[in-house]
Design an enzyme around this catalytic site. Structure first.
Site, PDB file in Angstrom:
ATOM      1  N   GLU A 183     -43.300 -29.324  97.776  1.00  0.00           N
ATOM      2  CA  GLU A 183     -43.996 -30.072  96.730  1.00  0.00           C
ATOM      3  C   GLU A 183     -44.357 -31.501  97.122  1.00  0.00           C
ATOM      4  O   GLU A 183     -44.050 -32.448  96.392  1.00  0.00           O
ATOM      5  CB  GLU A 183     -43.177 -30.072  95.434  1.00  0.00           C
ATOM      6  CG  GLU A 183     -43.010 -28.697  94.837  1.00  0.00           C
ATOM      7  CD  GLU A 183     -42.408 -28.715  93.427  1.00  0.00           C
ATOM      8  OE1 GLU A 183     -41.928 -29.784  92.998  1.00  0.00           O
ATOM      9  OE2 GLU A 183     -42.441 -27.675  92.760  1.00  0.00           O
TER      10      GLU A 183
HETATM   11  C1  BDP Z   1     -39.334 -27.827  91.382  1.00  0.00           C
HETATM   12  C2  BDP Z   1     -38.616 -28.336  92.608  1.00  0.00           C
HETATM   13  C3  BDP Z   1     -37.133 -27.977  92.559  1.00  0.00           C
HETATM   14  C4  BDP Z   1     -36.557 -28.345  91.209  1.00  0.00           C
HETATM   15  C5  BDP Z   1     -37.313 -27.563  90.162  1.00  0.00           C
HETATM   16  C6  BDP Z   1     -36.763 -27.805  88.767  1.00  0.00           C
HETATM   17  O1  BDP Z   1     -39.181 -27.820  93.782  1.00  0.00           O
HETATM   18  O2  BDP Z   1     -36.444 -28.633  93.593  1.00  0.00           O
HETATM   19  O3  BDP Z   1     -35.180 -28.099  91.125  1.00  0.00           O
HETATM   20  O4  BDP Z   1     -38.625 -27.994  90.200  1.00  0.00           O
HETATM   21  O5  BDP Z   1     -37.122 -28.818  88.167  1.00  0.00           O
HETATM   22  O6  BDP Z   1     -40.503 -28.516  91.185  1.00  0.00           O
HETATM   23  O7  BDP Z   1     -35.974 -27.022  88.300  1.00  0.00           O
END
Ligand code: BDP
Length: 503
Positions: free
Chosen positions: A302
């Protein structure tokens, strides 16, 4: 240099008869190689001084740590943040000092033909190592192993050269042979279409935190088998090598991810970052290239891949990774808009994360089919590359029940996954080649309003007990396994019983 905590995770000493060249082999015992584990209780001190520099100013490395102030006992491997009861230590950022006194076997110190190497499995995020007060190595980046030849230090004072006869070195490396190929709409392993049905994980558990633990690892692999999962992504950093060894043996396919997470500011794309990122990819490929379970590298998670410098950054990074390892596809995991993503042109497989009806349109599960189908269609129309749904999920607090489902209930998590599955089933007939749920288990995070004592998107709790969603996925994954598994063309599989990945 940013001050950072360093925690020794999995260090060991090993001795061998020959110098190593090139790669960084996992230390295995053989007739010519011995190893000494340094796991256990270490002395520990966090530097709470205002500038976090007292340890350097007072040169704590020059004498036993207990002589420069109070110490704590700290288990290694583990996360110092998780094992204590001290609130300050829980969120401490700065230098921490670990120390261990070691007695080496006489042969290592007396035989000048023996090479003695100190190896640190991983230490977060910046590590400086001294042996007998002498600086021997530094490493930046965490997660990956590094080592220092300390033969001279531990053999100092010896002048007589031992007879230099012919030296034999033995090293055994389990191998698996398979091919990987990516077409416009398929991911092929040994020439056969492969569908990833699995999870994203974290190296995290109660009490120990991120430290490596065999009992936890075996438990997790038993759960993966229970679930019928055939793959996971090492979100968001390389995992301990022992994890990959089990993947090779159990037939679990891995998307091996670098620690490139949080690349979200324009300055994250500077030359210094890129240079470091290239080095980390070198370290990662050098460490993991011999694992047949690893089928793809992910260089980041991301990133803000819509920012102008992202194009050059990912072009360079991906080309570099491919040059290091021409045998594997390379990707990064995106959550950017398909039209704006400047890195996507360079990946082999589109890996996309989306949280419909969780971070948007709260509670509106009915929006998922249209939004998800549109997501897939947009990406495929633009790039004609196979797509993996690399994250999707919902938080659920175990024991919270509500019908009709509301957010954070087990029912909502289950219902959200089901909405995703309808679309995945449609699109996997065409170009979707995988689905990895977020997340295998609940895990600890920083405090934030969207976290409830950590991230609760696990289908298992942090203690590895199933939520309702785990049973749903179990049924689905075993069905997918039966639908998509193709028996090997000839010969018998070498995989242990139950392995889904037959090479
Ligand atoms: C995503 C991320 C991850 C987060 C997840 C979340 O890649 O690391 O833990 O969101 O918010 O965007 O649960």
């Amino acid at each position: 240099m940013h001050p950072a905590a360093w925690a020794a995770l999995g260090p060991l000493l090993w001795a061998c008869g020959l110098a190593l060249r090139g790669g960084m082999l996992y230390p295995r015992e053989s007739p010519s190689r011995e190893r000494k584990e340094l796991h256990g209780l270490w002395s520990f001190r966090a530097d709470f001084s205002e500038n976090r520099q007292r340890g350097f100013e007072q040169r704590w490395y020059r004498s036993p740590l207990r002589e420069s102030g109070p110490t704590l006992d700290m288990p290694v491997p583990s996360s110092f943040n998780d094992v204590g009861q001290d609130r300050q230590l829980r969120s401490f950022v700065g230098w921490v000092w670990y120390e261990r006194e070691v007695t080496l076997p006489q042969r290592w110190t007396q035989d000048l033909g023996t090479r003695v190497v100190l190896r640190i499995g991983s230490a977060h995020y910046y590590a400086i190592v001294w042996v007998n007060g002498v600086h021997v190595v530094e490493h930046e980046g965490g997660h990956l192993p590094f080592e220092a030849d300390i033969s001279k230090l531990v053999q100092s004072g010896l002048t007589t050269q031992t007879a230099a006869g012919p030296v034999s070195d033995f090293y055994t490396l389990p191998v698996g042979i398979r091919t990987i190929e990516v077409t416009e709409h398929q991911f092929l392993i040994n020439g056969k279409p492969f569908y990833f049905h699995g999870v994203n994980k974290h190296e995290d558990a109660d009490i120990r935190g991120r430290g490596f633990d065999w009992a936890l690892l075996v438990k997790d692999f038993n759960l993966l088998r229970w679930l019928g999962a055939n793959a996971f992504r090492t979100s968001h950093y390389p995992y301990a090598e022992e994890v990959l060894q089990l993947c090779d043996r159990y037939g679990i396919v891995v998307i091996d991810e670098s620690p490139g997470v949080g690349i979200v500011l324009a300055q994250s794309y500077g030359n210094q970052s890129l240079q470091h990122h290239l080095e980390v990819m070198g370290e990662l490929v050098r460490r993991d290239k011999n694992h047949p379970a690893v089928v793809m590298w992910s260089v980041a998670n991301e990133p803000a891949s819509f920012l102008p410098p992202a194009g050059y950054y990912f072009k360079t990074l991906i080309a570099h990774t491919k040059a290091l390892d021409p045998s594997r596809p390379v990707t990064f995991v995106t959550n950017s808009n398909y039209e704006a993503d400047l890195g996507a042109p360079y990946v082999d497989v589109i890996c996309v994360n989306s949280y419909y009806s969780w971070y948007h349109d709260y509670g509106h599960l009915e929006v998922i089919p249209l939004q998800l189908a549109t997501q897939f269609e947009n990406w495929y129309r633009t790039y004609q590359k196979p797509i993996i749904q690399s994250e999707y999920g919902a938080g659920a607090i175990p024991g919270f029940h509500q019908d009709p489902p509301v957010m954070f209930s087990e029912e909502y998590q289950k219902a959200l996954l089901q909405q995703y599955h309808m679309v995945l089933d449609e699109k996997r007939k065409n170009y979707v080649v995988g689905e990895l749920v977020w997340n295998f288990a609940d895990f600890m995070t920083d405090q934030a309003p969207q976290r409830v004592m950590g991230n609760k998107k696990g289908i298992f709790t942090r203690q590895r007990q199933p939520k309702a969603a785990a049973f749903l996925l179990r049924e689905r994954y075993w069905r997918l396994a039966n639908d998509t598994w193709r028996p090997p063309a000839a010969g018998r599989s070498q995989c242990p019983e139950g392995g889904l990945f037959h090479v």
